[in-house]
Design an enzyme around this catalytic site. Sequence first.
Site, PDB file in Angstrom:
ATOM      1  N   THR A  30       0.898  -1.143  -0.061  1.00  0.00           N
ATOM      2  CA  THR A  30       0.018  -0.142  -0.032  1.00  0.00           C
ATOM      3  C   THR A  30       1.012   1.211   0.030  1.00  0.00           C
ATOM      4  O   THR A  30       1.838   1.326   0.718  1.00  0.00           O
ATOM      5  CB  THR A  30      -0.873  -0.058   1.091  1.00  0.00           C
ATOM      6  OG1 THR A  30      -1.752  -1.187   1.129  1.00  0.00           O
ATOM      7  CG2 THR A  30      -1.614   1.179   1.479  1.00  0.00           C
ATOM      8  N   HIS A  72      -6.361 -11.244  -0.469  1.00  0.00           N
ATOM      9  CA  HIS A  72      -5.773 -10.884   0.838  1.00  0.00           C
ATOM     10  C   HIS A  72      -6.330 -11.439   2.109  1.00  0.00           C
ATOM     11  O   HIS A  72      -7.184 -10.985   2.510  1.00  0.00           O
ATOM     12  CB  HIS A  72      -5.504  -9.305   1.002  1.00  0.00           C
ATOM     13  CG  HIS A  72      -4.566  -8.830   1.787  1.00  0.00           C
ATOM     14  ND1 HIS A  72      -3.891  -9.747   2.747  1.00  0.00           N
ATOM     15  CD2 HIS A  72      -4.138  -7.593   2.081  1.00  0.00           C
ATOM     16  CE1 HIS A  72      -2.867  -8.963   3.431  1.00  0.00           C
ATOM     17  NE2 HIS A  72      -3.206  -7.626   3.101  1.00  0.00           N
ATOM     18  N   ASN A 119      -2.732 -10.553   7.379  1.00  0.00           N
ATOM     19  CA  ASN A 119      -2.510  -9.277   8.047  1.00  0.00           C
ATOM     20  C   ASN A 119      -3.670  -8.550   8.743  1.00  0.00           C
ATOM     21  O   ASN A 119      -3.900  -7.339   8.963  1.00  0.00           O
ATOM     22  CB  ASN A 119      -2.204  -8.349   7.072  1.00  0.00           C
ATOM     23  CG  ASN A 119      -0.660  -8.982   6.581  1.00  0.00           C
ATOM     24  OD1 ASN A 119      -0.188  -9.611   7.105  1.00  0.00           O
ATOM     25  ND2 ASN A 119      -0.227  -8.093   5.501  1.00  0.00           N
ATOM     26  N   TYR A 176      -6.935  -8.478   7.887  1.00  0.00           N
ATOM     27  CA  TYR A 176      -8.265  -7.663   7.138  1.00  0.00           C
ATOM     28  C   TYR A 176      -9.303  -8.722   7.010  1.00  0.00           C
ATOM     29  O   TYR A 176      -9.312  -9.794   7.897  1.00  0.00           O
ATOM     30  CB  TYR A 176      -7.867  -7.283   5.696  1.00  0.00           C
ATOM     31  CG  TYR A 176      -6.479  -6.171   5.947  1.00  0.00           C
ATOM     32  CD1 TYR A 176      -6.952  -5.236   6.531  1.00  0.00           C
ATOM     33  CD2 TYR A 176      -5.179  -6.442   5.656  1.00  0.00           C
ATOM     34  CE1 TYR A 176      -5.865  -4.047   6.690  1.00  0.00           C
ATOM     35  CE2 TYR A 176      -4.412  -5.611   5.858  1.00  0.00           C
ATOM     36  CZ  TYR A 176      -4.659  -4.333   6.588  1.00  0.00           C
ATOM     37  OH  TYR A 176      -3.527  -3.388   6.772  1.00  0.00           O
ATOM     38  N   ASN A 189      -2.598  -6.069  13.232  1.00  0.00           N
ATOM     39  CA  ASN A 189      -3.974  -5.546  13.383  1.00  0.00           C
ATOM     40  C   ASN A 189      -4.742  -6.218  14.312  1.00  0.00           C
ATOM     41  O   ASN A 189      -6.122  -6.454  13.874  1.00  0.00           O
ATOM     42  CB  ASN A 189      -4.695  -5.646  12.062  1.00  0.00           C
ATOM     43  CG  ASN A 189      -4.413  -4.465  11.011  1.00  0.00           C
ATOM     44  OD1 ASN A 189      -4.048  -3.382  11.599  1.00  0.00           O
ATOM     45  ND2 ASN A 189      -4.232  -4.638   9.732  1.00  0.00           N
TER      46      ASN A 189
HETATM   47  C1  LIG Z   1       4.929   0.299   2.711  1.00  0.00           C
HETATM   48  C2  LIG Z   1       4.292  -1.086   2.680  1.00  0.00           C
HETATM   49  C3  LIG Z   1       2.938  -1.507   2.470  1.00  0.00           C
HETATM   50  C4  LIG Z   1       2.471  -2.737   2.493  1.00  0.00           C
HETATM   51  N1  LIG Z   1       0.883  -2.983   2.212  1.00  0.00           N
HETATM   52  C5  LIG Z   1       0.747  -4.291   2.299  1.00  0.00           C
HETATM   53  C6  LIG Z   1      -0.482  -4.521   1.541  1.00  0.00           C
HETATM   54  O1  LIG Z   1      -1.135  -3.679   0.908  1.00  0.00           O
HETATM   55  N2  LIG Z   1      -0.877  -5.897   1.448  1.00  0.00           N
HETATM   56  C7  LIG Z   1       0.020  -6.811   2.086  1.00  0.00           C
HETATM   57  O2  LIG Z   1      -0.528  -8.056   1.802  1.00  0.00           O
HETATM   58  N3  LIG Z   1       0.980  -6.694   2.482  1.00  0.00           N
HETATM   59  C8  LIG Z   1       1.589  -5.348   2.829  1.00  0.00           C
HETATM   60  N4  LIG Z   1       2.751  -5.256   3.292  1.00  0.00           N
HETATM   61  C9  LIG Z   1       3.517  -5.918   3.695  1.00  0.00           C
HETATM   62  C10 LIG Z   1       4.661  -6.778   2.680  1.00  0.00           C
HETATM   63  O3  LIG Z   1       4.022  -7.161   1.455  1.00  0.00           O
HETATM   64  C11 LIG Z   1       5.404  -7.580   3.412  1.00  0.00           C
HETATM   65  O4  LIG Z   1       4.779  -8.965   3.697  1.00  0.00           O
HETATM   66  C12 LIG Z   1       6.469  -7.015   4.139  1.00  0.00           C
HETATM   67  O5  LIG Z   1       6.992  -5.737   3.910  1.00  0.00           O
HETATM   68  C13 LIG Z   1       7.581  -8.020   4.448  1.00  0.00           C
HETATM   69  O6  LIG Z   1       8.333  -8.334   3.669  1.00  0.00           O
HETATM   70  P1  LIG Z   1       9.798  -7.538   2.948  1.00  0.00           P
HETATM   71  O7  LIG Z   1      10.698  -7.879   4.500  1.00  0.00           O
HETATM   72  O8  LIG Z   1      10.515  -8.071   1.982  1.00  0.00           O
HETATM   73  O9  LIG Z   1       9.645  -6.044   3.098  1.00  0.00           O
HETATM   74  C14 LIG Z   1       3.203  -3.688   3.274  1.00  0.00           C
HETATM   75  C15 LIG Z   1       4.525  -3.520   3.561  1.00  0.00           C
HETATM   76  C16 LIG Z   1       5.087  -2.094   3.413  1.00  0.00           C
HETATM   77  C17 LIG Z   1       6.609  -1.905   3.866  1.00  0.00           C
END
Ligand SMILES: Cc1cc2nc3c(=O)[nH]c(=O)nc-3n(C[C@H](O)[C@H](O)[C@H](O)COP(=O)(O)O)c2cc1C
Length: 357
Positions: free
Chosen positions: A28, A175, A178, A180, A235
């Site tokens: 997001t 989804h 997390n 939702y 959440n």
């Molecule tokens: C800015 C940001 C926005 C995120 N928005 C979502 C989202 O919309 N849907 C989702 O399933 N996870 C979302 N996440 C979680 C990421 O998909 C991911 O699970 C998390 O960043 C861990 O992976 P990484 O260590 O590679 O960053 C978001 C993470 C970040 C940093």
Amino acid sequence: MPTQAGLFTPLRLGALDLPHRVVMAPMTRNRSPGNLANALNATYYAQRAAAALIITEGTAPDAMGRGYIDIPGLYDAAQVAAWRQVTDAVHARGGLIAVQLMHVGRISHPDFLEGATPVAPSAVAAAGAIHTWTGPKPHPVPRALDAAEIPGVIATYARAARLAREAGFDAVEIHGANGYLPNQFLAPNANLRRDAWGGSVEKRARFLLAATDAAIAEIGAGRVGVRLSPGSGFNDIADPEAEATYAHVISALDRRELAWLHVVDARPGFDVPALVAQHYRGAVMLNGGYDGARAEADIAAGRAALVSFGTPFISNPDLPVRLRSGAPLAAADRGTFYGGDARGYVDYPLLDPVLAA
Ligand SMILES: Cc1cc2nc3c(=O)[nH]c(=O)nc-3n(C[C@H](O)[C@H](O)[C@H](O)COP(=O)(O)O)c2cc1C
């Protein structure tokens, strides 16, 4: 003798042919005013088309599924046309793109819903606050969905899958992670129902499985993935029997022959990949704090078919190129993650600008 798979081995994923296994995780970014994707979003995703597959930011399958500031939707014709510029831009660069369908349920606020009360399995507010246009506000007590309304909510996933195809997406991701709406149904602390949608593990899992089946009926299982976060407390989710809950859910998803099962591995002390391996035979996409070496190791060990990267893709639009060549990764600026303009969004440089041409 078959050669061992690595991060850069091509992969047939459901109906999709992936050139390698470095996926962009859903993120997001709060840059779609009016819940409409736009040209800036198209530039951002096109810059990241070297991913094996892009999974978009969480996108509302219904107006009541909105939460957070300026997230995109996929429930009307204007949104389809708006997303078309994104999918066209990614395809023009040779990429593949799936839309993540995110109904936030209770993680919302009337400020995002023209004054309406957010919906959820039960009238239980999540702890904590949500960032609104006028600052942080406590999560409200949601309205418990009436049993008669639930098939209509599930139908929004079918409609969104259909609109995804019209908008040019290659696949959709449900989804279920997390905290939702589907995760709220799964979790005994958010779902206090005693009807057909709550109580036993089977009943708590019914919403997620029905939403998944609704999408499959529209576009086929080969174009549907599901995201889960077993054991995560994000959440305000709590499930004292998470292992039993997820053993059931993962086994049920296994029977659907999805394109992928995307698993956020975020809980220390809970071996999520082992649980998945025990109950799932299809393609597993792992996520959470990966670097190239760990991704290679998990693919080589057969723990994952592919790996998704979140934060590293924000600051390294050409992440697969860098991982393959061992080039250094740029650090992401957390201050520009959520909302704002082009800064921290489309201005991270590529290692080799020639590739951007
Ligand atoms: C800015 C940001 C926005 C995120 N928005 C979502 C989202 O919309 N849907 C989702 O399933 N996870 C979302 N996440 C979680 C990421 O998909 C991911 O699970 C998390 O960043 C861990 O992976 P990484 O260590 O590679 O960053 C978001 C993470 C970040 C940093």
